[in-house]
Design an enzyme around this catalytic site. Structure first.
Site, PDB file in Angstrom:
ATOM      1  N   GLU A  99       7.800 -15.262  -1.448  1.00 51.76           N
ATOM      2  CA  GLU A  99       6.489 -15.247  -0.787  1.00 51.76           C
ATOM      3  C   GLU A  99       6.264 -16.464   0.101  1.00 51.76           C
ATOM      4  OE1 GLU A  99       6.224 -12.116  -3.742  1.00 51.76           O
ATOM      5  OE2 GLU A  99       6.934 -14.185  -3.858  1.00 51.76           O
ATOM      6  N   HIS A 107      -0.502  -9.684 -13.122  1.00 52.90           N
ATOM      7  CA  HIS A 107      -0.706  -8.699 -12.062  1.00 52.90           C
ATOM      8  C   HIS A 107      -2.156  -8.237 -11.980  1.00 52.90           C
ATOM      9  CE1 HIS A 107       3.599  -8.498 -12.879  1.00 52.90           C
ATOM     10  NE2 HIS A 107       3.785  -7.858 -11.742  1.00 52.90           N
TER      11      HIS A 107
END
Length: 299
Positions: free
Chosen positions: A73, A142
């Site tokens: 990322e 998540h």
């Protein structure tokens, strides 16, 4: 002329579209409209996206416009921010916004602050998008809502769609905006169908960033939410209506800049306010709304 001849004319009816398909339409239309737009992220190309949001786009636009990235990322977000500074308009997908923490330096220190630090000479037209908040059975890493995190930071615009029209209109507006925009989607809404109006089916349909929508009119209490909790508020309003309580439901759509004027006008009518969100209560979006309402009207 056709009406004079006795022919019946009818406008195209509203259709049912899932949030997933609405996002796919928005990406497709903006990739077609502007050659500077490109999509990058993990599995967005050959696999059609982890959640199939980019289904069919790689085959249509090729490797230069829809780009699979490594699981890094910080790396691909930095590439996207640099591309935006150089004049392109990237759409940077995070498989979940929890993973955007790996790239937080690029999102905040590079994207959000550049316009201020350059005295307006550097714009960063980029969209950071992906699923945000809780889903089903995906555990702690998540499930976090980042609306308050990103809504706190100057230099960013933050949008949070609920319906298919929200998703399409806000994504198109975000891609066309010259500022960095964080688009917080709900994984649990991707497969949910919503009615899409004739207007929203147009390729030029956009929803202005920074404007809330009153989803249901009411007189007794104002319910304010964003993303999936908007649906919960509408369900609660239906139940309460049977007991004589009429709720006004406001879909914030945008977290930053916040349309506090719409909330104020509603609370002046109902005299009661309830905020609903999927984030933690301390320093949350609801806390900001309540504080600004208690500070008094702005008009």
């Amino acid at each position: 002329l056709q009406q004079r001849r006795g022919l019946r004319l009818s406008a195209p009816a509203a259709i049912q579209v899932t949030v997933r398909d609405a996002l796919n339409q928005a990406l497709d239309e903006e990739l077609e409209r502007d050659e500077r737009v490109f999509l990058l992220g993990e599995e967005v190309a050959q696999y059609d996206g982890a959640y199939k949001i980019s289904r069919g786009l790689w085959k249509k636009y090729g490797d230069k416009r829809v780009i699979d990235t490594p699981i890094s990322e910080m790396g691909f977000t930095g590439i996207a921010v640099g591309a935006a500074m150089a004049g392109l308009r990237p759409v940077c997908e995070f498989m979940t916004f929890n993973f955007s923490m790996q790239a937080i330096d690029q999102v905040i220190n590079s994207a959000a602050k550049s316009c201020y630090m350059s005295a307006g000479s550097i714009s960063v037209p980029i969209v950071f998008r992906g699923p945000n908040g809780a889903s089903a059975g995906v555990a702690a890493q998540h499930s976090q809502c980042f609306a308050a995190w990103y809504g706190h930071c100057p230099g960013l615009k933050v949008v949070s769609p609920w319906s298919a029209e929200d998703a399409k209109g806000l994504l198109k507006a975000s891609i066309r905006d010259d500022n960095p925009v964080v688009m917080l989607e709900s994984e649990l809404l991707y497969g949910v169908p919503f009615e899409m109006s004739e207007q929203a089916q147009s390729k030029e349909f956009v929803i202005p960033i920074g404007k809330a929508k009153i989803e249901r009119q009411g007189t007794h209490v104002t319910l304010v939410a964003h993303s999936r909790p908007v649906g919960h508020c509408l369900e609660a309003a239906t139940v309460l209506a049977k007991e004589g309580v009429e709720c006004e439901v406001i879909n914030m759509r945008t977290i930053r800049p916040m349309d506090i004027e719409t909330v104020e006008a509603s609370v002046m009518k109902t005299n009661h306010l309830v905020t609903v969100e999927g984030g933690w209560p301390q320093f949350g979006v609801g806390a900001e709304i309540c504080a600004r309402i208690m500070e008094g009207t702005e008009f």
